[in-house]
Design an enzyme around this catalytic site. Structure first.
Site, mmCIF file in Angstrom:
data_model
loop_
_atom_site.group_PDB
_atom_site.id
_atom_site.type_symbol
_atom_site.label_atom_id
_atom_site.label_comp_id
_atom_site.label_asym_id
_atom_site.label_seq_id
_atom_site.Cartn_x
_atom_site.Cartn_y
_atom_site.Cartn_z
ATOM 1 N N PRO A 1 -35.196 9.579 35.044
ATOM 2 C CA PRO A 1 -34.754 7.975 34.740
ATOM 3 C C PRO A 1 -33.749 7.726 35.858
ATOM 4 O O PRO A 1 -32.691 8.253 36.052
ATOM 5 C CB PRO A 1 -34.181 8.237 33.437
ATOM 6 C CG PRO A 1 -33.521 9.563 33.185
ATOM 7 C CD PRO A 1 -34.589 10.329 34.414
ATOM 8 N N ALA B 1 -31.933 4.030 36.882
ATOM 9 C CA ALA B 1 -31.212 2.559 36.769
ATOM 10 C C ALA B 1 -31.674 1.964 37.788
ATOM 11 O O ALA B 1 -31.475 2.017 39.038
ATOM 12 C CB ALA B 1 -29.832 2.399 36.323
ATOM 13 N N GLN C 1 -34.739 7.039 27.518
ATOM 14 C CA GLN C 1 -33.332 7.916 27.458
ATOM 15 C C GLN C 1 -31.958 6.750 27.069
ATOM 16 O O GLN C 1 -32.278 5.609 27.339
ATOM 17 C CB GLN C 1 -33.078 8.052 29.181
ATOM 18 C CG GLN C 1 -31.788 9.004 29.101
ATOM 19 C CD GLN C 1 -31.347 9.062 30.593
ATOM 20 O OE1 GLN C 1 -30.620 8.239 31.275
ATOM 21 N NE2 GLN C 1 -31.277 10.281 31.185
ATOM 22 N N CYS D 1 -24.882 10.878 33.648
ATOM 23 C CA CYS D 1 -24.493 9.908 34.571
ATOM 24 C C CYS D 1 -23.086 9.777 34.834
ATOM 25 O O CYS D 1 -22.238 9.976 34.183
ATOM 26 C CB CYS D 1 -24.827 8.618 33.842
ATOM 27 S SG CYS D 1 -24.414 7.048 34.737
ATOM 28 N N LYS E 1 -30.255 15.409 29.339
ATOM 29 C CA LYS E 1 -30.245 15.480 30.702
ATOM 30 C C LYS E 1 -28.704 15.474 30.949
ATOM 31 O O LYS E 1 -28.076 14.587 30.657
ATOM 32 C CB LYS E 1 -31.135 14.405 31.337
ATOM 33 C CG LYS E 1 -30.798 14.612 32.818
ATOM 34 C CD LYS E 1 -31.911 13.552 33.743
ATOM 35 C CE LYS E 1 -31.688 13.527 35.197
ATOM 36 N NZ LYS E 1 -30.599 13.533 35.880
ATOM 37 N N ASN F 1 -32.972 19.823 38.328
ATOM 38 C CA ASN F 1 -32.933 18.481 39.043
ATOM 39 C C ASN F 1 -31.710 18.573 40.005
ATOM 40 O O ASN F 1 -30.777 19.351 39.902
ATOM 41 C CB ASN F 1 -32.512 17.467 37.926
ATOM 42 C CG ASN F 1 -32.285 16.022 38.273
ATOM 43 O OD1 ASN F 1 -31.393 15.527 38.066
ATOM 44 N ND2 ASN F 1 -33.307 15.484 39.190
ATOM 45 N N GLY F 2 -31.844 17.742 41.060
ATOM 46 C CA GLY F 2 -31.086 17.356 42.023
ATOM 47 C C GLY F 2 -31.432 17.999 43.706
ATOM 48 O O GLY F 2 -31.612 18.921 43.913
ATOM 49 N N GLY G 1 -35.788 12.632 41.321
ATOM 50 C CA GLY G 1 -35.244 11.175 41.374
ATOM 51 C C GLY G 1 -35.394 10.441 42.460
ATOM 52 O O GLY G 1 -36.117 9.803 43.018
#
Length: 296
Positions: free
Chosen positions: A9, A11, A63, A94, A133, A192-193, A216
């Site tokens: 996800p 933004a 999310q 976040c 997450k 992730n990352g 992402g």
């Protein structure tokens, strides 16, 4: 079937047309950009539109973010009843200041009791699976114990970005931490990352304990990254192909511009076009500039 390839996800990026593209081009599951639990309960039309999706985007997770277990649970119920997604994902990672200062997102890692209560309550408030997450910690890694507790609250999936919130999106990603967590977790763990290339993704998928990866910004820079990971061919002029796809489905100039700038950033001649793209307010003009740039 493991390993899973998920679109993160993001933004300002993971709009409906973008999610559809990735579902049709290699992603096993996609997620909406994060939406405020409080705004959902207030009936905000803008927030509800961010959470809305089309059937072809399934499987999809919505999310949500917030800091109150009751509000998050009630918002999850509203989303389940009205939108019927395949999963509810709770944002506990976040690092953006305006989110952190309200006690939301990664700030929940500083309030572990509340974080565990949120995961426990939301997972019991809805019938569909719930995921979280998160990151390895706020200022510093907080150790495996908390995450193993989090994995035992009733959630079905845990995605972990291998950096602290203070690291934002820079520095090394601690894949060793992700590996050790996956080895002991009672539920699937998604890594992730910093996943920027197909080769990097394949390398991480060889970590036998993780159940998949979530990509992402690597997908923003290369919308065909999932296709490449799967070893399938891509079209000629992939940047143009992608932009045409989302424009044909009504995507606005801001999203088209963001993707255009990210897709071109590593090209030798991008400096010539970057300013023109950034100043443009017209999707067709941006498309022509991208087409010119990639065909020089």
């Amino acid at each position: 079937m493991f390993p899973y390839l998920f679109l993160a996800p993001l933004a300002g990026y993971t709009t409906s047309s973008v999610r559809l593209f990735f579902r049709l081009h290699g992603a096993d599951m996609v997620f909406t950009e994060m939406v405020s639990a409080k705004a959902i309960l207030l009936g905000s039309k803008k927030t509800l539109s961010l959470a809305a999706f089309k059937e072809k985007e399934r499987p999809i997770g919505v999310q949500i973010f917030g800091g109150d277990p009751i509000l998050l649970s009630e918002a999850a119920q509203v989303i389940e009843e009205n939108l019927k997604p395949d999963m509810i994902d709770i944002n506990m990672g976040c690092p953006v200041r305006k989110v952190i200062k309200q006690g939301y997102g990664a700030a929940l890692l500083e309030n572990k009791e509340t974080a565990l209560r949120i995961a426990h309550d939301v997972s019991r408030a809805v019938k569909i699976p719930v995921s979280v997450k998160t990151r390895t910690g706020f200022d510093r890694p907080i150790g495996l114990g908390f995450f193993l507790e989090l994995a035992s609250t009733g959630i079905s999936l845990l995605t972990i970005h291998g950096r602290t919130a203070r690291s934002f999106f820079s520095g090394d990603v601690d894949w060793d931490f992700i590996h050790r967590l996956a080895e002991r977790s009672p539920i699937p763990v998604i890594g992730n990352g910093g996943l920027k290339t197909p080769e990097h993704v394949r390398e991480k998928l060889r970590i036998v304990n993780i159940s998949g990866v979530m990509i992402g910004m690597g997908a923003v820079s290369d919308p065909f990254i999932f296709v490449k990971v799967r070893g399938k061919s891509i079209p000629d002029n992939p940047e143009v192909y992608f932009l045409k796809f989302i424009m044909e489905r009504g995507e606005g100039v801001n999203v088209v511009k963001r993707f255009a700038l990210n897709m071109l950033k590593n090209r030798f001649n991008v400096r010539k076009y970057r300013g023109m793209i950034a100043r443009s307010r017209d999707c067709e003009e941006i498309l022509k500039l991208v087409e010119e740039c990639v065909n020089v």
